[in-house]
Design a protein around this motif. Structure first.
Motif, PDB file in Angstrom:
ATOM      1  N   PRO A  40      -2.989  14.222 -11.554  1.00 23.34           N
ATOM      2  CA  PRO A  40      -2.719  13.619 -10.201  1.00 23.34           C
ATOM      3  C   PRO A  40      -2.622  14.688  -9.750  1.00 23.34           C
ATOM      4  CG  PRO A  40      -1.799  11.986 -12.214  1.00 23.34           C
ATOM      5  CD  PRO A  40      -2.491  13.194 -12.545  1.00 23.34           C
TER       6      PRO A  40
ATOM      7  N   ALA B  84       0.018  14.576  -7.220  1.00 26.11           N
ATOM      8  CA  ALA B  84       1.612  14.393  -7.046  1.00 26.11           C
ATOM      9  C   ALA B  84       1.906  15.977  -8.941  1.00 26.11           C
ATOM     10  CB  ALA B  84       2.401  13.379  -7.224  1.00 26.11           C
TER      11      ALA B  84
ATOM     12  N   ARG C  58      -1.395  -4.704  -0.319  1.00 30.69           N
ATOM     13  CA  ARG C  58      -1.253  -3.966  -1.760  1.00 30.69           C
ATOM     14  C   ARG C  58      -0.179  -3.289  -1.269  1.00 30.69           C
ATOM     15  NH1 ARG C  58      -1.770   0.386  -3.776  1.00 30.69           N
ATOM     16  NH2 ARG C  58      -2.130   0.506  -6.409  1.00 30.69           N
ATOM     17  N   ASN C  59      -0.373  -2.813  -0.641  1.00 33.73           N
ATOM     18  CA  ASN C  59       0.852  -0.963  -0.438  1.00 33.73           C
ATOM     19  C   ASN C  59       1.973  -2.662   0.012  1.00 33.73           C
ATOM     20  OD1 ASN C  59      -0.071   1.016  -0.762  1.00 33.73           O
ATOM     21  ND2 ASN C  59      -0.634   1.170   1.303  1.00 33.73           N
ATOM     22  N   ALA C  60       2.110  -3.711   0.816  1.00 31.59           N
ATOM     23  CA  ALA C  60       3.383  -4.286   1.761  1.00 31.59           C
ATOM     24  C   ALA C  60       3.888  -4.998   0.042  1.00 31.59           C
ATOM     25  CB  ALA C  60       2.668  -5.988   2.098  1.00 31.59           C
TER      26      ALA C  60
ATOM     27  N   LYS D 121       5.970  -2.183  -1.969  1.00 29.44           N
ATOM     28  CA  LYS D 121       6.868  -1.769  -1.043  1.00 29.44           C
ATOM     29  C   LYS D 121       7.974  -2.876  -0.619  1.00 29.44           C
ATOM     30  CE  LYS D 121       8.156  -1.392   3.422  1.00 29.44           C
ATOM     31  NZ  LYS D 121       7.219  -1.339   4.656  1.00 29.44           N
TER      32      LYS D 121
ATOM     33  N   ASP E 231       9.860   1.118 -12.842  1.00 25.55           N
ATOM     34  CA  ASP E 231       9.569   2.100 -12.306  1.00 25.55           C
ATOM     35  C   ASP E 231       7.934   0.743 -11.892  1.00 25.55           C
ATOM     36  OD1 ASP E 231       8.337   4.475 -14.007  1.00 25.55           O
ATOM     37  OD2 ASP E 231       6.515   3.590 -13.060  1.00 25.55           O
ATOM     38  N   VAL E 232       7.301   2.208 -10.711  1.00 20.46           N
ATOM     39  CA  VAL E 232       6.758   1.485  -9.441  1.00 20.46           C
ATOM     40  C   VAL E 232       5.924   0.836 -10.324  1.00 20.46           C
ATOM     41  CG1 VAL E 232       6.696   2.360  -7.139  1.00 20.46           C
ATOM     42  CG2 VAL E 232       6.325   3.816  -8.645  1.00 20.46           C
ATOM     43  N   ARG E 233       5.305   1.693 -10.964  1.00 24.70           N
ATOM     44  CA  ARG E 233       3.693   1.428 -12.061  1.00 24.70           C
ATOM     45  C   ARG E 233       3.671   0.031 -12.795  1.00 24.70           C
ATOM     46  NH1 ARG E 233       3.840   7.274 -13.893  1.00 24.70           N
ATOM     47  NH2 ARG E 233       6.273   7.178 -13.461  1.00 24.70           N
TER      48      ARG E 233
ATOM     49  N   MET F  95       3.189  -1.880  -8.992  1.00 26.71           N
ATOM     50  CA  MET F  95       1.310  -1.847  -8.607  1.00 26.71           C
ATOM     51  C   MET F  95       0.803  -2.622  -9.396  1.00 26.71           C
ATOM     52  SD  MET F  95       1.740   2.076  -8.146  1.00 26.71           S
ATOM     53  CE  MET F  95       0.371   3.283  -8.038  1.00 26.71           C
TER      54      MET F  95
ATOM     55  N   ASP G  48      -2.172  -4.826  -7.761  1.00 31.51           N
ATOM     56  CA  ASP G  48      -3.399  -5.108  -7.883  1.00 31.51           C
ATOM     57  C   ASP G  48      -3.813  -5.884  -8.437  1.00 31.51           C
ATOM     58  OD1 ASP G  48      -4.328  -2.136  -7.601  1.00 31.51           O
ATOM     59  OD2 ASP G  48      -3.524  -1.730  -9.005  1.00 31.51           O
TER      60      ASP G  48
ATOM     61  N   THR H 281      -4.020  -8.928  -5.556  1.00 33.32           N
ATOM     62  CA  THR H 281      -5.105  -8.278  -4.513  1.00 33.32           C
ATOM     63  C   THR H 281      -6.772  -7.676  -5.299  1.00 33.32           C
ATOM     64  OG1 THR H 281      -4.540  -5.653  -4.954  1.00 33.32           O
ATOM     65  CG2 THR H 281      -3.850  -7.235  -3.738  1.00 33.32           C
TER      66      THR H 281
END
Lengths: 68, 377
Positions: free
Chosen positions: B13, B15, B271-273, B276, B290-292, B295, B299, B302
Motif C-alpha cells: 500500500p 501509505a 461508507r466514509n461517513a 468517520k 482499529d479502523v480496519r 471499515m 463495507d 454498503t
C-alpha cells in the motif's frame, strides 16, 4: 471530502479486471444506477465503476462496484 | 527519489511505501542495503496480512463489541462544539449501525467559500439566511378575541438583526396563511372572518409554524472561528437544501446524518461517513478500536449499493439460512415462516453448521485436503 473518485471502466478494462481477479462481475460489490454519483458520471447498468478511495490505513485503495 | 523505482515493484500500500521511503531517506543507505530493507519489509507485510479463511467478521464484531460494553448506557449530552447538543456514546453508536433515518441530534458542519469564510459579517449573513426564523423570533403575537384578530407587534431590533423588512414578513404570512394581512402603524393585523374561537386559535398555531426565512430543518446556527476561517455549526440538518446556497463550500460541508449523506452523495460517501462517525464516537469515549474493523462493518453495510443496517432488517435479516436468522432474533417467527413456505436450509454458512453440529467452513476447516497415496515410500 466524503465522495471519493468514481470512474466508469471501459469494456476492455472491465474484462481485464475480471480476468485478473478471476471472478464474474456479479461477485463485485454493487452500486445502484440511481446513486447520485453514478448518475453524475453517467454509469449505466452493467458497467463497472472504479473507486479510488483514500484509506486511513493504506493511503490509497482501489475498489470496484458493479452498477445495478 | 532514488528509492522510488526500487519500491515500485512491490505490491504494498501507498501509505506503507511512503513510510519505508521516509525511513530509507533518513538512513540514507545505498541501493543494495535499501533493496534488502525493502525485501524484509515486504516479508513482514505479507506476514501481517489476513490469512485466507480467517474469521475477519467475527474478529471485527468482537473488537467493537468488547469496548462497547465499557460505554455507558446513559447519554451524556455534552457541548461538543459550541453549545450544540450531540448524542454520544452507546446510543450514538447504535444509531449509526441501525442507520436511523432521523437521528436524535442531527448536526451540520458548514464550511464556506474563501470569499465568505474570512469575513465575519459575511459568514453571519449566511447563518441568518439558513437559520429557520419564525414569527415569534422577531415579534410579539397577541390574540384579540373581542375583535377576532391577531395582532403582530414586530420587534425592530430583531428584524434588523435578521435583515428583514416588514413588507417581506407580510408577504410571507399572507402566502403561508392564504389570508389578508393589514399593516397598521408598524403592526401587522390578521382579521379572522369567521366568528369562531377555534378558527382564531388554528390560525394562530399556523402562524407560529410559518418559516419566514431559512431552512425549516436548521433550528440554530452558530458561527465559530476555526483557524483563519469562520465555520458554521447547525442544529438540525438538510444537506440537499444547504448545498444550493451560494457561498457554501459543499465539498467540505458535512452532516452527522448518515442516511442523508447516502441519499445526497451516494453509497461511497455513506461508507466514509459511517467510518468517520463510528470511529469518532468510539474515540470520544476513550476507546481505541482499529479502523480496519469499522471499515469492514461499513463495507458490509454498503456492499449491495444500498445502506443496510446491522440487524434484522438489514445484514442479519438478509441471510439465506433459516437457522442463522432464527439464531439471531425472532426465533419462532423465522422458523414458522420458513415452515409455512417450505423453505430449505442448505447448511452452507457458519451458524447453521454449528447448530447442527457439523464442522464449519472457517480457518483450516475451509480447505479440503486430499492425501495422495502411494507417492513417496
Amino acid at each position: 471530502m466524503l465522495v471519493p473518485k468514481h470512474e466508469v471502466l471501459s469494456k476492455e478494462e472491465a474484462e481485464e479486471l475480471l480476468r485478473s481477479l478471476g471472478i464474474k462481475k456479479e461477485q463485485l460489490p454493487k452500486i445502484k444506477a440511481t446513486d447520485p454519483i453514478a448518475k453524475e458520471i453517467g454509469a449505466k447498468v452493467g458497467d463497472i465503476v472504479k473507486i479510488t478511495r483514500e484509506s486511513p490505513t493504506a493511503g490509497k485503495s482501489i475498489a470496484y462496484r458493479l452498477v445495478i | 527519489m532514488k528509492y522510488d523505482n526500487l519500491l515500485d515493484k512491490y505490491p504494498i500500500p501507498k501509505a506503507l511505501k511512503e513510510e519505508i521511503k521516509e525511513e530509507l531517506e533518513r538512513l540514507n543507505v545505498n541501493k543494495t542495503t535499501a533493496k534488502k530493507i525493502i525485501e524484509k519489509c515486504y516479508e513482514a507485510y505479507l506476514k501481517n496480512l489476513m490469512e485466507p479463511g480467517e474469521a475477519a467478521g467475527i474478529i471485527a464484531a468482537q473488537s467493537m463489541g468488547e469496548p462497547g460494553t465499557q460505554m455507558t448506557m446513559r447519554t451524556f449530552h455534552y457541548a461538543g462544539v459550541a453549545e450544540i447538543d450531540v448524542t454520544l456514546g452507546l446510543p450514538r453508536l447504535i444509531e449509526i449501525l441501525d442507520v436511523r433515518k432521523n437521528p436524535s441530534t442531527p448536526m451540520m458542519t458548514i464550511r464556506l467559500t474563501e470569499e465568505y469564510a474570512k469575513d465575519r459579517e459575511k459568514a453571519r449573513e449566511i447563518a441568518n439566511k439558513i437559520e429557520a426564523t419564525y414569527i415569534l423570533d422577531i415579534a410579539d403575537v397577541a390574540t384579540d378575541i373581542r375583535n377576532m384578530r391577531i395582532i403582530i407587534n414586530l420587534d425592530e431590533k430583531a428584524m434588523q438583526r435578521k435583515k428583514l423588512k416588514v413588507e417581506d414578513v407580510k408577504k410571507k404570512i399572507e402566502k403561508g396563511l392564504k389570508m389578508e394581512v393589514v399593516e397598521e402603524d408598524g403592526k401587522l393585523i390578521i382579521q379572522i372572518s369567521e366568528p369562531s374561537f377555534k378558527a382564531l386559535m388554528d390560525t394562530f398555531d399556523k402562524l407560529k409554524n410559518i418559516v419566514l426565512v431559512g431552512i425549516k430543518e436548521i433550528r440554530r446556527v452558530i458561527v465559530r472561528k476555526e483557524g483563519d476561517e469562520y465555520v458554521l455549526y447547525t442544529e438540525g440538518s438538510s444537506l440537499k437544501k444547504i448545498m444550493k446556497i451560494k457561498g457554501i463550500d459543499f465539498t467540505r460541508t458535512t452532516t452527522n446524518n448518515v442516511y442523508e449523506i447516502y441519499e445526497v452523495l451516494g453509497i461511497e460517501a455513506a461508507r466514509n461517513a459511517i467510518i468517520k462517525e463510528a470511529i469518532s464516537t468510539l474515540e470520544e469515549q476513550g476507546l481505541e478500536v482499529d479502523v480496519r474493523h469499522i471499515m469492514l462493518v461499513a463495507d458490509v453495510m454498503t456492499v449491495d449499493g444500498e445502506l443496510k443496517q446491522i440487524g434484522r432488517h438489514g445484514v442479519a435479516g438478509g441471510k439465506h439460512s433459516i437457522l442463522a436468522r432464527a439464531a439471531f432474533e425472532m426465533t419462532v417467527n423465522n422458523l414458522l415462516d420458513a415452515a409455512i413456505k417450505g423453505d430449505v436450509d442448505l447448511l452452507r454458512g457458519i451458524t447453521e453448521n454449528i447448530i447442527v453440529g457439523q464442522p464449519i467452513k472457517l480457518g483450516t476447516g475451509d480447505v479440503e485436503l486430499i492425501a495422495k497415496l502411494g507417492g513417496r515410500r
